[in-house]
Design a protein around this motif. Structure first.
Motif, short mmCIF file in Angstrom:
data_model
loop_
_atom_site.label_atom_id
_atom_site.label_comp_id
_atom_site.label_asym_id
_atom_site.label_seq_id
_atom_site.Cartn_x
_atom_site.Cartn_y
_atom_site.Cartn_z
N GLY A 184 -17.56 15.21 9.09
CA GLY A 184 -17.21 16.52 8.56
C GLY A 184 -15.81 16.97 8.93
N LYS A 185 -15.14 16.21 9.81
CA LYS A 185 -13.78 16.54 10.23
C LYS A 185 -12.80 15.48 9.71
N TYR A 186 -11.52 15.82 9.75
CA TYR A 186 -10.48 14.89 9.29
C TYR A 186 -9.44 14.70 10.39
N PHE A 187 -8.54 13.75 10.17
CA PHE A 187 -7.52 13.39 11.16
C PHE A 187 -6.21 14.12 10.85
N THR A 188 -5.57 14.62 11.88
CA THR A 188 -4.25 15.23 11.73
C THR A 188 -3.18 14.17 11.98
N PRO A 189 -1.95 14.43 11.53
CA PRO A 189 -0.86 13.49 11.86
C PRO A 189 -0.70 13.29 13.36
N GLN A 190 -0.99 14.33 14.14
CA GLN A 190 -0.89 14.19 15.60
C GLN A 190 -1.94 13.21 16.12
N ASP A 191 -3.15 13.29 15.57
CA ASP A 191 -4.20 12.33 15.94
C ASP A 191 -3.75 10.91 15.66
N ILE A 192 -3.19 10.72 14.46
CA ILE A 192 -2.78 9.38 14.04
C ILE A 192 -1.64 8.87 14.91
N GLU A 193 -0.65 9.72 15.15
CA GLU A 193 0.50 9.26 15.95
C GLU A 193 0.06 8.90 17.37
N GLN A 194 -0.85 9.65 17.92
CA GLN A 194 -1.34 9.34 19.26
C GLN A 194 -1.99 7.96 19.28
N GLY A 195 -2.76 7.65 18.25
CA GLY A 195 -3.39 6.33 18.17
C GLY A 195 -2.38 5.22 17.96
N LEU A 196 -1.36 5.47 17.16
CA LEU A 196 -0.32 4.46 16.92
C LEU A 196 0.46 4.16 18.20
N VAL A 197 0.78 5.21 18.94
CA VAL A 197 1.53 5.03 20.17
C VAL A 197 0.69 4.28 21.21
N GLN A 198 -0.57 4.65 21.29
CA GLN A 198 -1.44 4.07 22.32
C GLN A 198 -1.79 2.61 22.04
N HIS A 199 -2.09 2.27 20.77
CA HIS A 199 -2.65 0.96 20.46
C HIS A 199 -1.66 -0.01 19.79
N LYS A 200 -0.57 0.53 19.23
CA LYS A 200 0.46 -0.30 18.58
C LYS A 200 -0.16 -1.29 17.56
N THR A 237 -19.74 11.83 4.19
CA THR A 237 -19.63 13.14 4.82
C THR A 237 -19.04 14.21 3.90
N GLY A 238 -18.40 13.79 2.80
CA GLY A 238 -17.80 14.75 1.87
C GLY A 238 -16.44 15.26 2.30
N VAL A 239 -15.73 14.48 3.11
CA VAL A 239 -14.42 14.90 3.61
C VAL A 239 -13.30 14.27 2.80
N LEU A 240 -12.31 15.08 2.46
CA LEU A 240 -11.08 14.61 1.84
C LEU A 240 -10.00 14.57 2.91
N GLN A 241 -9.49 13.37 3.20
CA GLN A 241 -8.51 13.18 4.26
C GLN A 241 -7.09 13.45 3.75
N ALA A 269 -10.64 20.70 2.93
CA ALA A 269 -11.05 19.37 3.38
C ALA A 269 -12.27 18.84 2.64
N ARG A 270 -12.72 19.58 1.62
CA ARG A 270 -13.90 19.15 0.86
C ARG A 270 -13.49 18.19 -0.25
N LEU A 271 -14.18 17.09 -0.32
CA LEU A 271 -13.95 16.07 -1.34
C LEU A 271 -14.39 16.61 -2.69
N PRO A 272 -13.50 16.69 -3.69
CA PRO A 272 -13.88 17.30 -4.97
C PRO A 272 -14.93 16.51 -5.76
N THR A 273 -15.12 15.26 -5.43
CA THR A 273 -16.05 14.43 -6.19
C THR A 273 -17.46 14.40 -5.61
N ILE A 274 -17.60 14.60 -4.29
CA ILE A 274 -18.90 14.53 -3.63
C ILE A 274 -19.01 15.68 -2.63
#
Length: 392
Positions: A131-147, A160-164, A316-321
């Motif tokens: 039901g939640k989505y990822f922010t750019p900050q979430d993504i950048e933290q993962g990129l920095v940590q895991h490379k 879940t019906g989420v549009l990212q 954040a709601r997916l328009p199709t589902i």
């Protein structure tokens, strides 16, 4: 005389005519197939290397480029469902020991991580609750940590019906030396996506949702940056069937004379061609707006019934589902069975992390209409009045 050698009789059920009910498919897919696309699937069969079939394949490539908003020359349709396209993307991008970061907020991230592990990749997971989505900050933290070399993320999470949101993720990945792989099976044609402008490296979808074609062919496209990674592989992809080098040749994407690779599902290609044609005739922006408007109408109707939407943020709601929480005291199985039996209408329960928690209602392609919104809302009102309810 020859029949005396047989030990298995002709199945009785196959000696009766095929009987299939007609239903309105308002679940998460497949969606109903309109008459024009059904007719395309019934066109007389041609050979998979006939020039007329190769021409249709070229038209499909152009349709995919329009739907994806890309000029990538390596754009084609995999002979299989959207899940097959997921495997094609991962099989071709990853080699044993490669690090892949998988954004998981539903079943499709879970599935991608499982496939990547089977390939021997080093899988790192970035997690969000359903039901939640990822922010750019979430993504950048993962990129920095895991490379990672590849980031997998789902644009339309059908479980879940989420549009990212995708804006800025491609540029972020490239700044960290990573490719962006996006699953758009449930969102293509129903929500804006711009492959080139958003710097997406690999994008795939399916035929059976907004495109309203039968399942069995799956659009996919690789950026030049992704194509160069394919050319640098130290080992061949583990699947010959999904080897993008072979498929690129068969689809005329490499500038070389086309060679036989496999016997393609030709009539599925005819249907996909018409699905893409209908999207082009309507226009992407009109399709996006239709899905947005009907989703908003459905959500308001559900709220007016006192039901609770699973995805809290409207944007954040997916328009199709659309996902709605199972009303307290009701069984989701009772509701879906009632709608099927009494209204000839399919909606679905949850999938993966949402099993038992939500009902999923799909409005995709030709099924995304005001009439269908009113029909499913009326059927749900009937179900809530007539299905058993626990008082505990």
């Amino acid at each position: 005389m020859a029949t005396s050698l047989l030990r298995v009789c002709p199945p009785g059920e196959l000696l009766r005519p095929l009987a299939v009910p007609e239903r309105l498919l308002l679940g998460p897919g497949p969606s109903n197939v309109p008459r024009r696309i059904r007719a395309a699937g019934a066109i007389p069969l041609l050979g998979h290397m006939h020039p007329e079939v190769l021409q249709v394949m070229d038209e499909i490539k152009a349709g995919i480029q329009y739907a994806f908003q890309t000029r990538n020359r390596l754009s084609l349709a995999v002979s299989g469902s959207g899940h097959c396209a997921m495997e094609a993307a991962l099989f071709n991008l990853l080699e044993r020991g490669d690090t892949v970061l998988v954004a998981i907020n539903g079943i499709w991230g879970q599935r991608a991580a499982e496939i990547a592990r089977r390939l021997g990749a080093n899988v790192c997971e970035l997690l969000k609750p359903p039901g939640k989505y990822f922010t750019p900050q979430d993504i950048e933290q993962g990129l920095v940590q895991h490379k990672p070399l590849v980031l997998f993320i789902t644009h339309g999470e059908s479980s879940t019906g989420v549009l990212q949101p995708l804006e800025g993720l491609g540029e972020l990945c490239h700044r960290h030396g990573c490719l962006l792989l996006v699953d758009a099976v449930a969102s293509l044609g129903g929500a804006p996506i711009f492959m080139d402008q958003q710097e997406i490296d690999v994008l795939y979808s399916g035929s059976q949702k907004v495109l309203n074609a039968p399942p069995g062919s799956a659009p996919i496209s690789f950026s030049e940056r992704a194509r160069e990674k394919l050319l640098r592989r130290k080992t061949k992809p583990p699947s010959f069937y999904l080897d993008m080098g072979c498929l690129a040749n068969y689809w005329g994407c490499d500038g070389e004379p086309r060679r036989y690779h496999h016997t393609a599902p030709i009539n599925s290609f005819f249907s996909l061609r018409e699905g893409l044609a209908l999207l082009a005739e309507l226009g992407l922006e009109s399709s996006w707006e239709r899905h947005r408007a009907n989703c908003a109408l459905l959500c308001q109707g559900l709220l007016d019934m006192g039901l609770e939407l699973f995805v809290e943020e409207e944007q954040a709601r997916l328009p199709t589902i659309t996902t709605v929480r199972v009303p307290q005291g009701y069984s989701w199985q009772d509701i879906t069975a009632f709608l099927m039996d009494k209204h000839g209408l399919e909606i679905a329960g949850g999938l993966g992390p949402t099993v038992g928690k939500v009902l999923r209602i799909g409005l995709m392609g030709c099924n995304s209409t005001r009439d269908n919104v009113e029909r499913v809302l009326g059927a749900l009102r009937d179900a809530l009045q007539r299905c058993p309810r626990s008082r505990l």
